[in-house]
Write an enzyme that holds these catalytic residues in place. Structure first.
Site, PDB file in Angstrom:
ATOM      1  N   ASP A 175       0.899  -1.237   0.078  1.00 55.54           N
ATOM      2  CA  ASP A 175       0.102   0.007   0.116  1.00 55.54           C
ATOM      3  C   ASP A 175       0.849   1.449   0.148  1.00 55.54           C
ATOM      4  OD1 ASP A 175      -2.429   1.165  -0.099  1.00 55.54           O
ATOM      5  OD2 ASP A 175      -2.518   1.486   2.187  1.00 55.54           O
ATOM      6  N   HIS A 223      -3.559  14.129   1.190  1.00 57.59           N
ATOM      7  CA  HIS A 223      -3.823  13.143   2.115  1.00 57.59           C
ATOM      8  C   HIS A 223      -2.674  13.149   3.091  1.00 57.59           C
ATOM      9  CE1 HIS A 223      -5.089   9.434   4.391  1.00 57.59           C
ATOM     10  NE2 HIS A 223      -3.938   8.872   4.056  1.00 57.59           N
ATOM     11  N   GLU A 261      -9.992   3.650   3.908  1.00 58.37           N
ATOM     12  CA  GLU A 261      -9.237   4.639   3.170  1.00 58.37           C
ATOM     13  C   GLU A 261      -9.744   4.220   1.463  1.00 58.37           C
ATOM     14  OE1 GLU A 261      -5.158   4.017   3.939  1.00 58.37           O
ATOM     15  OE2 GLU A 261      -5.540   5.727   5.617  1.00 58.37           O
ATOM     16  N   GLU A 267      -9.211   3.833  -2.014  1.00 61.74           N
ATOM     17  CA  GLU A 267      -8.052   3.737  -2.932  1.00 61.74           C
ATOM     18  C   GLU A 267      -8.145   3.164  -4.080  1.00 61.74           C
ATOM     19  OE1 GLU A 267      -4.670   2.251  -0.865  1.00 61.74           O
ATOM     20  OE2 GLU A 267      -5.314   2.924   1.163  1.00 61.74           O
ATOM     21  N   ASP A 320      -8.975   0.333   2.152  1.00 66.01           N
ATOM     22  CA  ASP A 320      -8.092   0.086   3.051  1.00 66.01           C
ATOM     23  C   ASP A 320      -8.483   0.388   4.492  1.00 66.01           C
ATOM     24  OD1 ASP A 320      -5.815  -0.458   4.624  1.00 66.01           O
ATOM     25  OD2 ASP A 320      -4.811   1.015   4.190  1.00 66.01           O
ATOM     26  N   ARG A 356      -7.827   3.777  13.706  1.00 65.02           N
ATOM     27  CA  ARG A 356      -6.775   4.962  13.888  1.00 65.02           C
ATOM     28  C   ARG A 356      -6.331   4.944  15.339  1.00 65.02           C
ATOM     29  NH1 ARG A 356      -5.775   5.910   8.654  1.00 65.02           N
ATOM     30  NH2 ARG A 356      -7.524   6.696   7.470  1.00 65.02           N
ATOM     31  N   GLN A 381      -3.364   2.211  15.164  1.00 66.17           N
ATOM     32  CA  GLN A 381      -2.358   2.725  14.112  1.00 66.17           C
ATOM     33  C   GLN A 381      -1.580   3.837  14.988  1.00 66.17           C
ATOM     34  OE1 GLN A 381      -3.977   4.711  10.578  1.00 66.17           O
ATOM     35  NE2 GLN A 381      -1.962   5.089   9.739  1.00 66.17           N
ATOM     36  N   LYS A 386      -4.099  -1.849  10.244  1.00 62.06           N
ATOM     37  CA  LYS A 386      -4.536  -2.120   9.026  1.00 62.06           C
ATOM     38  C   LYS A 386      -4.697  -3.477   8.506  1.00 62.06           C
ATOM     39  CE  LYS A 386      -3.138   2.004   7.423  1.00 62.06           C
ATOM     40  NZ  LYS A 386      -4.022   3.186   6.536  1.00 62.06           N
ATOM     41  N   THR A 437      -8.834  -5.929   4.158  1.00 63.40           N
ATOM     42  CA  THR A 437      -8.502  -5.007   3.161  1.00 63.40           C
ATOM     43  C   THR A 437      -9.484  -5.322   1.966  1.00 63.40           C
ATOM     44  OG1 THR A 437      -6.310  -4.551   3.417  1.00 63.40           O
ATOM     45  CG2 THR A 437      -7.049  -3.817   1.343  1.00 63.40           C
ATOM     46  N   GLU A 459      -9.941  12.770   7.909  1.00 58.06           N
ATOM     47  CA  GLU A 459      -9.819  13.809   7.142  1.00 58.06           C
ATOM     48  C   GLU A 459     -11.185  14.617   7.131  1.00 58.06           C
ATOM     49  OE1 GLU A 459      -6.845  13.552   3.722  1.00 58.06           O
ATOM     50  OE2 GLU A 459      -7.723  11.573   4.023  1.00 58.06           O
TER      51      GLU A 459
END
Ligand code: MN
Length: 367
Positions: A99, A106, A167, A169, A199, A203, A206, A219, A223, A322
């Protein structure tokens, strides 16, 4: 026509009691390729044997399918199966999964959040496409329920993640293996096509675990990818975004591999973001060149993803952290509830279009 002759994505399907095999989506039906093309490579329960054949065979199959679906439609009509009769499976066996972190917006947004006292971008970011190795064994197909992960949330605290995020992607599927490095110009020789990726990211896990070695258990629990792999031939290409400083020679772009793809993120059926892939800083040919420049080889079925797609506008961010960070309102849902992160029962669906074609969708429900 979003799934017309100019699209034709590949997937793996079955009807009840039948073995999974390779098909191509055409309108609201699946073309059963093994009998339609008289080619047993498509009787496999994954795309991998076909992926290994390479660009000439990929182009030939696509032209043959287009020909059969247009001028000789009556011959393949018995092999067109309505979508509602089929189950879609993992389209390919994922060999390795990488990834990246290719969106300038971002990376800047997350830098401001995780390291508020320093420059948003770390010194390396504009010099190379930053990435990490993910977990191939937990890549799952759209529709697979996502179990909320448990882990260390901070010092001495263990429990279910309270900051479960997404996420949005784009993933790139490798067909032909690479040996001893693969310059950016070899992209088309090795990469078959694209798939949408979510993904999933915890948080809290992480933020506590990531220093100094990067993403790990926050993570690796899951996925998700879309069931349809869209061939590169179907995608509208645009010049990549300007880069400053100029990249080193091994990262030089030899062709236009910017992609004009519009992504839509829905939470419980409500649109919460529209990230534009065209805003990405590093292009996929540069990702391929970078991940092989040290001599690491790629195998058939390798998957590498772009990193979260975020554009410059507030409504273009590809992750909840975000969308809701730093004074932004929590996301208001039409049922009157609000979200900062995902709750149990939430359904996230990421879809995308490129020109007139659809890339399908990747969806998952939190359990
Ligand atoms: Mn990611």
């Amino acid at each position: 026509m979003t799934f017309g002759l100019d699209n034709l994505p590949y997937g793996v399907f079955s009807r009840p009691g039948e073995r999974p095999r390779v098909g191509v989506r055409f309108e609201d039906r699946v073309l059963d390729l093994a009998p339609a093309l008289h080619d047993e490579v498509f009787a496999a329960p994954s795309l991998n044997p076909f992926l290994a054949r390479g660009r000439t065979a990929w182009r030939g199959a696509r032209e043959l399918i287009q020909e059969k679906l247009s001028s000789s439609r009556s011959l393949v009509e018995p092999h067109l199966i309505p979508l509602e009769q089929v189950t879609l499976h993992m389209p390919f066996e994922v060999a390795d999964y990488v990834d990246f972190y290719c969106s300038l917006e971002h990376a800047s947004n997350l830098g401001r959040m995780f390291r508020p006292d320093s420059e948003p971008l770390l010194p390396n970011w504009r010099h190379l496409p930053v990435g990490y190795h993910g977990r191939a064994g937990t890549v799952v197909v759209s529709g697979t329920p996502i179990r909320r992960p448990h882990g260390q949330l901070r010092a001495g605290v263990f429990g279910p993640s309270a900051k479960l995020d997404i996420e949005a992607e784009l993933g790139f599927v490798v067909g032909v293996p690479t040996e001893l490095g693969s310059p950016a110009g070899d992209f088309e020789e090795h990469v078959f096509g694209v798939t949408l990726v979510n993904d999933w990211s915890a948080r809290d896990i992480q933020a506590w675990e990531y220093q100094p070695l990067g993403p790990f258990l926050g993570k690796s629990f899951a996925t998700s990818i879309s069931p349809w792999i869209t061939p590169l031939e179907a995608l509208p290409r645009i010049p990549g975004r300007a880069q400053d400083p100029a990249p080193l020679p091994y990262l030089e772009r030899k062709a236009d591999w910017g992609l004009d793809i519009s992504v839509v993120v829905q939470l419980n059926g409500q649109v919460i973001s529209r990230p534009p892939y065209s805003a990405m800083y590093w292009t996929p040919d540069q990702m391929l060149a970078h991940m092989t420049v040290n001599g690491a080889s790629l195998r058939t079925g390798d998957l590498f993803a772009s990193g979260t797609i975020s554009g410059p506008e507030p409504g273009e961010r590809g992750s909840l952290i975000e969308l809701t960070w730093n004074g932004a309102e929590p996301i208001k849902l039409t049922d009157g509830s609000v979200r900062t992160f995902l709750e149990d029962g939430d359904v996230v669906t990421i879809s995308a279009t490129a020109g007139g074609i659809s890339l399908g969708e990747v969806s998952g429900k939190i359990v």
